[in-house]
Design a protein around this motif. Structure first.
Motif, PDB file in Angstrom:
ATOM      1  N   LEU A 129       0.912  -1.245   0.176  1.00 54.47           N
ATOM      2  CA  LEU A 129      -0.051   0.053  -0.016  1.00 54.47           C
ATOM      3  C   LEU A 129       0.773   1.236  -0.029  1.00 54.47           C
ATOM      4  O   LEU A 129       0.674   2.233  -0.927  1.00 54.47           O
ATOM      5  N   GLU A 130       1.706   1.302   0.981  1.00 57.92           N
ATOM      6  CA  GLU A 130       2.621   2.545   1.093  1.00 57.92           C
ATOM      7  C   GLU A 130       3.567   2.755  -0.259  1.00 57.92           C
ATOM      8  O   GLU A 130       3.695   3.774  -0.781  1.00 57.92           O
ATOM      9  N   CYS A 156      -9.977   3.181   1.386  1.00 58.19           N
ATOM     10  CA  CYS A 156      -9.203   2.147   1.260  1.00 58.19           C
ATOM     11  C   CYS A 156     -10.005   1.169   2.001  1.00 58.19           C
ATOM     12  O   CYS A 156     -10.392   1.260   3.177  1.00 58.19           O
ATOM     13  N   ILE A 157     -10.245  -0.070   1.631  1.00 56.61           N
ATOM     14  CA  ILE A 157     -10.719  -1.264   1.871  1.00 56.61           C
ATOM     15  C   ILE A 157      -9.779  -2.517   2.116  1.00 56.61           C
ATOM     16  O   ILE A 157      -9.831  -3.289   0.908  1.00 56.61           O
ATOM     17  N   PRO A 158      -9.293  -2.689   3.046  1.00 51.15           N
ATOM     18  CA  PRO A 158      -8.464  -3.804   3.449  1.00 51.15           C
ATOM     19  C   PRO A 158      -9.550  -4.932   3.934  1.00 51.15           C
ATOM     20  O   PRO A 158     -10.690  -4.765   4.391  1.00 51.15           O
ATOM     21  N   ASP A 169      -3.335  -1.774  11.786  1.00 48.05           N
ATOM     22  CA  ASP A 169      -2.749  -0.630  12.586  1.00 48.05           C
ATOM     23  C   ASP A 169      -1.672  -0.120  11.542  1.00 48.05           C
ATOM     24  O   ASP A 169      -1.734   1.188  11.493  1.00 48.05           O
ATOM     25  N   GLU A 170      -0.803  -0.733  10.938  1.00 47.97           N
ATOM     26  CA  GLU A 170      -0.111  -0.123   9.875  1.00 47.97           C
ATOM     27  C   GLU A 170      -0.926   0.398   8.524  1.00 47.97           C
ATOM     28  O   GLU A 170      -0.423   1.642   8.363  1.00 47.97           O
ATOM     29  N   ILE A 171      -1.849  -0.224   8.343  1.00 46.13           N
ATOM     30  CA  ILE A 171      -2.442   0.469   7.218  1.00 46.13           C
ATOM     31  C   ILE A 171      -3.281   1.648   7.766  1.00 46.13           C
ATOM     32  O   ILE A 171      -3.245   2.529   6.820  1.00 46.13           O
ATOM     33  N   LYS A 172      -3.746   1.727   8.803  1.00 48.51           N
ATOM     34  CA  LYS A 172      -4.450   3.087   9.276  1.00 48.51           C
ATOM     35  C   LYS A 172      -3.372   4.113   9.189  1.00 48.51           C
ATOM     36  O   LYS A 172      -3.885   5.238   9.065  1.00 48.51           O
TER      37      LYS A 172
END
Length: 379
Positions: A129-130, A156-158, A169-172
């Motif tokens: 993502l990043e 964004c929809i994981p 948490d990292e995605i957030k």
């Protein structure tokens, strides 16, 4: 070739009959609550059990607000709408997903963007993502803009695949950095936790499904969970045809949707939720039995990730290659043991073949190897 695997599954379920992938269990107050619902005459979208179910889900997930819906797809559709997703916007998601995720994006006339998953969680990869955003996006006026299309990347929809939490948490943190709304597809993960928080509670909103193949079911049903009171009120308003409260007048102040969960479904779900702890314990026992059996095999059993506590909704194994996967599927299904491959990648479907994609190496690898094996609760 897979006789021992088939025999082991039959031993777990102690039957020579057909073994489904996942079937519901009704062991509690289902009939009692359904009769109470019928006797009340409130069998549609208003009733005691809808309110009670919303309260029970909030208590279980520790979300401040729950809005019951007719299914998980409608919950996702409404979540996207109240996040501001509309025509011309883009939504990042994962290609390894059930089609309903991308369908809901399309209902908003938005376009999906696909980024890769992690092999261990099968959910969206924070690194992918990043990496995609660093290369393809810039932030302007607190909005994330796709450098190549000029469109706003709004959400964004994981997904927490098969109930295994992704690194949410990292995605957030990444979504916050890029001003992207985070909506968790927790459709499959009731009872799953990541770092002691229930899945679906990291994002602005999360959605859960209660379809007939889920751990608890109302025959259908879904819900939105959130800590944001404004979003919760707007979701409830939109899902009840945007009707303005009045004793007798029919007044609607915006385009709404008839997405409210019927009281009949809620009655069934209220009873199912009372036994969720029993179901989760049984499913973990089944998963541990599979883990022990498959530990010496040349292919792997999918375990809960580090920092994750999975509900093990659908147990999965990873075969060595597509040829072995297909042979396993053929032999098991031919002998009355229901197994299924993971989904075809969304970017390979004709509706989404032109979608922008990052590098999807992990998703492609998993697509060729992952098989779900029988995962019903054993009583």
């Amino acid at each position: 070739m897979f006789e021992k695997e088939i025999d082991f599954i039959r031993d777990i379920y102690q039957t020579k009959d057909f073994i489904p992938l996942h079937e519901p269990r009704f062991i509690g107050n289902e009939k009692k609550y359904l009769n109470e619902c019928i006797d009340s005459t409130f069998v549609s979208s208003v009733g005691e059990f809808v309110d009670r179910f919303e309260e029970d889900i909030s208590k279980f997930t520790n979300a401040k607000y729950t809005v019951a819906t007719m299914n998980g797809t409608s919950a996702l559709h409404i979540s996207l709408l109240i996040s501001g997703v509309e025509s011309g916007y883009e939504v990042i998601t994962q290609p390894l997903s059930f089609v309903a995720t991308c369908n809901a994006i399309s209902y908003c006339m938005a376009k999906p963007i696909f980024v890769d998953v992690d092999k261990d969680t099968m959910g969206m990869s924070p690194l992918a993502l990043e990496g995609f955003l660093n290369e393809n996006a810039i932030v302007k006026n607190q909005q994330c803009v796709n450098k190549f299309t000029g469109n706003i990347i709004k959400a964004c929809i994981p997904m927490h695949t098969f109930g295994h939490p992704c690194r949410i948490d990292e995605i957030k943190d990444i979504c916050d950095k890029y001003y992207i709304s985070l909506i968790e597809d927790a459709a499959e993960s009731i009872g799953s936790f990541y770092k002691d928080k229930h899945t679906g509670t990291y994002g602005q909103m999360g959605l859960i499904s209660f379809n007939g193949n889920k751990i608890i079911t109302g025959g259908g049903g879904g819900c939105i969970i959130t800590d944001d009171e404004i979003l919760a009120k707007k979701a409830k308003h939109l899902t009840t045809t945007a009707k303005v409260s009045h004793k007798w007048e029919y007044t609607h102040n915006m385009i709404g949707y008839n997405y409210r969960m019927p009281n009949l479904n809620a009655a069934l779900l209220t009873s199912q939720l009372e036994n969720l702890g029993t179901f989760l314990s049984s499913k973990r026992s089944v998963a541990m039995a599979y883990k022990e059996f498959f530990k010496d095999k040349p292919y792997g059993f999918v375990e809960e990730p580090t920092n994750g506590h999975s509900n093990y909704w659908l147990n999965a194994i990873i075969l060595q290659d597509k040829e072995e996967r297909d042979l396993f599927l053929y032999e098991t299904n031919s002998k009355g043991v229901n197994t299924r491959p993971i989904w075809t990648l969304m970017n390979k479907l004709p509706m989404f073949k032109d979608a922008q994609c990052g590098n999807l190496t992990n998703a492609e690898w998993l697509e060729e190897r992952v098989v779900n094996i029988p995962s019903s609760v054993i009583l």
